[in-house]
Scaffold this active site. Sequence first.
Site, PDB file in Angstrom:
ATOM      1  N   ASN A  11       0.790  -1.064   0.020  1.00 48.80           N
ATOM      2  CA  ASN A  11      -0.038  -0.136   0.101  1.00 48.80           C
ATOM      3  C   ASN A  11       0.952   1.279  -0.191  1.00 48.80           C
ATOM      4  O   ASN A  11       1.526   1.538   0.830  1.00 48.80           O
ATOM      5  CB  ASN A  11      -0.759   0.100   1.148  1.00 48.80           C
ATOM      6  CG  ASN A  11      -1.932   1.046   1.277  1.00 48.80           C
ATOM      7  OD1 ASN A  11      -1.540   2.205   1.093  1.00 48.80           O
ATOM      8  ND2 ASN A  11      -3.113   0.862   1.620  1.00 48.80           N
ATOM      9  N   ASP A  13       0.100   4.470  -0.037  1.00 50.20           N
ATOM     10  CA  ASP A  13      -0.785   5.479   0.191  1.00 50.20           C
ATOM     11  C   ASP A  13       0.097   6.714   0.835  1.00 50.20           C
ATOM     12  O   ASP A  13       0.117   7.852   0.623  1.00 50.20           O
ATOM     13  CB  ASP A  13      -1.815   5.348   1.291  1.00 50.20           C
ATOM     14  CG  ASP A  13      -2.719   4.532   0.385  1.00 50.20           C
ATOM     15  OD1 ASP A  13      -3.017   4.468  -0.592  1.00 50.20           O
ATOM     16  OD2 ASP A  13      -3.838   3.980   1.297  1.00 50.20           O
ATOM     17  N   HIS A  14       1.074   6.078   1.852  1.00 54.55           N
ATOM     18  CA  HIS A  14       1.772   7.163   2.708  1.00 54.55           C
ATOM     19  C   HIS A  14       3.097   7.629   2.166  1.00 54.55           C
ATOM     20  O   HIS A  14       3.478   8.792   2.724  1.00 54.55           O
ATOM     21  CB  HIS A  14       1.929   6.625   3.927  1.00 54.55           C
ATOM     22  CG  HIS A  14       0.681   6.356   4.640  1.00 54.55           C
ATOM     23  ND1 HIS A  14      -0.248   7.219   5.020  1.00 54.55           N
ATOM     24  CD2 HIS A  14      -0.100   5.102   5.198  1.00 54.55           C
ATOM     25  CE1 HIS A  14      -1.461   6.752   5.456  1.00 54.55           C
ATOM     26  NE2 HIS A  14      -1.234   5.536   5.320  1.00 54.55           N
ATOM     27  N   ARG A  22       3.940  18.708   1.245  1.00 54.32           N
ATOM     28  CA  ARG A  22       4.755  19.743   0.730  1.00 54.32           C
ATOM     29  C   ARG A  22       4.067  20.269  -0.282  1.00 54.32           C
ATOM     30  O   ARG A  22       4.246  21.515  -0.830  1.00 54.32           O
ATOM     31  CB  ARG A  22       5.991  19.155   0.456  1.00 54.32           C
ATOM     32  CG  ARG A  22       7.263  19.500   1.252  1.00 54.32           C
ATOM     33  CD  ARG A  22       7.483  21.160   1.326  1.00 54.32           C
ATOM     34  NE  ARG A  22       8.254  21.536   2.611  1.00 54.32           N
ATOM     35  CZ  ARG A  22       9.713  21.515   2.660  1.00 54.32           C
ATOM     36  NH1 ARG A  22      10.190  21.447   1.333  1.00 54.32           N
ATOM     37  NH2 ARG A  22      10.216  22.008   3.642  1.00 54.32           N
ATOM     38  N   HIS A  47      -5.515   3.570  -2.066  1.00 54.95           N
ATOM     39  CA  HIS A  47      -6.602   3.969  -1.445  1.00 54.95           C
ATOM     40  C   HIS A  47      -6.993   5.456  -1.749  1.00 54.95           C
ATOM     41  O   HIS A  47      -6.360   6.600  -1.402  1.00 54.95           O
ATOM     42  CB  HIS A  47      -6.763   3.962   0.025  1.00 54.95           C
ATOM     43  CG  HIS A  47      -8.080   4.142   0.780  1.00 54.95           C
ATOM     44  ND1 HIS A  47      -8.166   4.202   2.072  1.00 54.95           N
ATOM     45  CD2 HIS A  47      -9.264   4.709   0.455  1.00 54.95           C
ATOM     46  CE1 HIS A  47      -9.700   4.327   2.248  1.00 54.95           C
ATOM     47  NE2 HIS A  47     -10.291   4.809   1.302  1.00 54.95           N
ATOM     48  N   ARG A  49      -9.128   8.295  -1.255  1.00 54.38           N
ATOM     49  CA  ARG A  49     -10.117   8.591  -0.187  1.00 54.38           C
ATOM     50  C   ARG A  49     -10.795   9.896  -0.840  1.00 54.38           C
ATOM     51  O   ARG A  49     -10.501  10.725  -1.788  1.00 54.38           O
ATOM     52  CB  ARG A  49      -9.371   9.315   0.961  1.00 54.38           C
ATOM     53  CG  ARG A  49      -9.072   8.103   1.781  1.00 54.38           C
ATOM     54  CD  ARG A  49      -8.560   8.448   3.121  1.00 54.38           C
ATOM     55  NE  ARG A  49      -8.289   7.505   4.170  1.00 54.38           N
ATOM     56  CZ  ARG A  49      -9.284   7.265   5.165  1.00 54.38           C
ATOM     57  NH1 ARG A  49     -10.273   7.799   5.267  1.00 54.38           N
ATOM     58  NH2 ARG A  49      -9.239   6.228   6.037  1.00 54.38           N
ATOM     59  N   ARG A  53      -6.797  13.033   0.525  1.00 61.96           N
ATOM     60  CA  ARG A  53      -5.713  13.345   1.462  1.00 61.96           C
ATOM     61  C   ARG A  53      -4.242  12.712   1.260  1.00 61.96           C
ATOM     62  O   ARG A  53      -3.289  13.267   1.463  1.00 61.96           O
ATOM     63  CB  ARG A  53      -6.070  12.972   2.864  1.00 61.96           C
ATOM     64  CG  ARG A  53      -5.856  11.635   3.258  1.00 61.96           C
ATOM     65  CD  ARG A  53      -6.155  11.370   4.835  1.00 61.96           C
ATOM     66  NE  ARG A  53      -7.480  11.721   5.050  1.00 61.96           N
ATOM     67  CZ  ARG A  53      -7.933  11.165   6.162  1.00 61.96           C
ATOM     68  NH1 ARG A  53      -7.623  10.378   7.233  1.00 61.96           N
ATOM     69  NH2 ARG A  53      -9.369  11.257   6.626  1.00 61.96           N
ATOM     70  N   GLU A  74      -8.417   0.504  -3.357  1.00 64.80           N
ATOM     71  CA  GLU A  74      -9.527   0.612  -2.288  1.00 64.80           C
ATOM     72  C   GLU A  74     -10.318   1.974  -2.438  1.00 64.80           C
ATOM     73  O   GLU A  74     -10.006   2.963  -2.703  1.00 64.80           O
ATOM     74  CB  GLU A  74      -8.479   0.705  -0.972  1.00 64.80           C
ATOM     75  CG  GLU A  74      -7.618  -0.412  -0.309  1.00 64.80           C
ATOM     76  CD  GLU A  74      -7.098  -0.151   0.876  1.00 64.80           C
ATOM     77  OE1 GLU A  74      -6.417  -1.230   1.226  1.00 64.80           O
ATOM     78  OE2 GLU A  74      -7.256   0.959   1.439  1.00 64.80           O
ATOM     79  N   THR A 105      -8.228   3.896   8.263  1.00 64.44           N
ATOM     80  CA  THR A 105      -9.651   3.002   8.328  1.00 64.44           C
ATOM     81  C   THR A 105      -9.925   2.441   9.650  1.00 64.44           C
ATOM     82  O   THR A 105      -9.159   1.371   9.893  1.00 64.44           O
ATOM     83  CB  THR A 105      -9.613   1.961   7.105  1.00 64.44           C
ATOM     84  OG1 THR A 105      -9.072   2.756   6.049  1.00 64.44           O
ATOM     85  CG2 THR A 105     -10.893   1.476   6.835  1.00 64.44           C
ATOM     86  N   GLU A 155     -11.198  -9.129   3.117  1.00 62.47           N
ATOM     87  CA  GLU A 155     -10.000  -8.854   3.692  1.00 62.47           C
ATOM     88  C   GLU A 155     -10.200  -8.502   5.079  1.00 62.47           C
ATOM     89  O   GLU A 155     -10.976  -7.515   5.566  1.00 62.47           O
ATOM     90  CB  GLU A 155      -9.433  -7.529   3.130  1.00 62.47           C
ATOM     91  CG  GLU A 155      -8.101  -7.234   3.791  1.00 62.47           C
ATOM     92  CD  GLU A 155      -7.178  -6.216   2.907  1.00 62.47           C
ATOM     93  OE1 GLU A 155      -7.140  -6.103   1.631  1.00 62.47           O
ATOM     94  OE2 GLU A 155      -6.397  -5.237   3.707  1.00 62.47           O
ATOM     95  N   HIS A 198      -3.702  -4.263   7.614  1.00 59.61           N
ATOM     96  CA  HIS A 198      -3.793  -3.148   8.334  1.00 59.61           C
ATOM     97  C   HIS A 198      -2.892  -3.210   9.835  1.00 59.61           C
ATOM     98  O   HIS A 198      -3.209  -4.084  10.375  1.00 59.61           O
ATOM     99  CB  HIS A 198      -5.266  -2.692   9.054  1.00 59.61           C
ATOM    100  CG  HIS A 198      -5.663  -1.262   9.198  1.00 59.61           C
ATOM    101  ND1 HIS A 198      -5.032  -0.629  10.338  1.00 59.61           N
ATOM    102  CD2 HIS A 198      -6.205  -0.333   8.533  1.00 59.61           C
ATOM    103  CE1 HIS A 198      -5.285   0.712  10.217  1.00 59.61           C
ATOM    104  NE2 HIS A 198      -5.975   0.993   9.105  1.00 59.61           N
TER     105      HIS A 198
HETATM  106  N1  PXP Z   1      -5.912  -3.080   3.823  1.00 60.36           N
HETATM  107  C1  PXP Z   1      -6.841  -1.875   3.869  1.00 60.36           C
HETATM  108  C2  PXP Z   1      -8.113  -2.575   3.440  1.00 60.36           C
HETATM  109  C3  PXP Z   1      -6.582  -0.768   4.411  1.00 60.36           C
HETATM  110  O1  PXP Z   1      -7.603   0.091   4.456  1.00 60.36           O
HETATM  111  C4  PXP Z   1      -5.197  -0.529   4.811  1.00 60.36           C
HETATM  112  C5  PXP Z   1      -4.795   0.973   5.195  1.00 60.36           C
HETATM  113  O2  PXP Z   1      -5.335   2.053   4.032  1.00 60.36           O
HETATM  114  C6  PXP Z   1      -4.227  -1.286   4.808  1.00 60.36           C
HETATM  115  C7  PXP Z   1      -4.764  -2.580   4.087  1.00 60.36           C
HETATM  116  C8  PXP Z   1      -2.837  -1.188   5.028  1.00 60.36           C
HETATM  117  O3  PXP Z   1      -2.669  -0.697   6.134  1.00 60.36           O
HETATM  118  P1  PXP Z   1      -1.227  -0.153   6.721  1.00 60.36           P
HETATM  119  O4  PXP Z   1      -0.929   1.018   6.112  1.00 60.36           O
HETATM  120  O5  PXP Z   1      -1.729  -0.045   8.324  1.00 60.36           O
HETATM  121  O6  PXP Z   1      -0.253  -1.351   6.540  1.00 60.36           O
END
Ligand code: PXP
Length: 251
Positions: A11, A13-14, A22, A47, A49, A53, A74, A105, A155, A198
Amino acid sequence: MTTSALRLGINIDHVATVRNARGGLLPDPVRAAKLSEKAGADGITAHLREDRRHILDTDIERLSSEIPLPLNFEMAATPEMVEIAVRTRPHAACIVPEKREERTTEGGLDARGQYNHLQPIVARLRDAGARVSLFIEPDEAQLEAAMRLGAPVVELHTGRYCDLVNDSETRQAAHELNRLRDAARLGSAMGLEIHAGHGIAFDTVTRIAEIPEIVELNIGHFLVGEAIFIGLEGAIREMRRLMDEARAGAR
Ligand code: PXP
């Protein structure tokens, strides 16, 4: 049962969270996706959103056109996200609950309580060719609802287990791990494909990866954090190694 291979979805996202802190283009989540492939990932999870974000619409477009790995999109169960998923045609669509004020989430989707809302959405995504999964708590009623909704995949939310391990709540963590094991067994017996994700980190992945019915883990935040110290490629390789080791031990 025979233990099947365990896939790793990264994932990203971060990476986008850091970029957006920034503004501008860096660090690039698509570059992270390419590096994830090199490090042994089997898929990319992102994801989009409602409040954008982290991941942006352009990231989703680039991920689907530039990354050969399967994309797991996602999404909240909203008309806007369904339209984007149908247009983008990702390999997989994972429906998650989304609250605007939450940091991540929290909790699983209420597949039972929202049955009537979710049913046409699951059907539409399936018709568009996506492998639909529902992000749920390890709970029998939710598994049954997922079955009735026609979602081929669930999941299981591992966040509670990982939080309890982090807080050294050993007994409660053992109880939560048993809930994950029971749900994986039951869901698999019902014919559902079982994924989990997660909050997973190096110290929590082993027990989860040992659950034989689970065939995919989706991991993000910890790996992006660990990348600061050992690099993304090194963090993913170490996670992959721990997963493979756990799986080999479980055989
Ligand atoms: N699976 C799902 C469905 C999620 O919503 C997330 C977080 O966006 C993750 C996996 C990954 O979680 P983490 O970033 O805490 O590893």
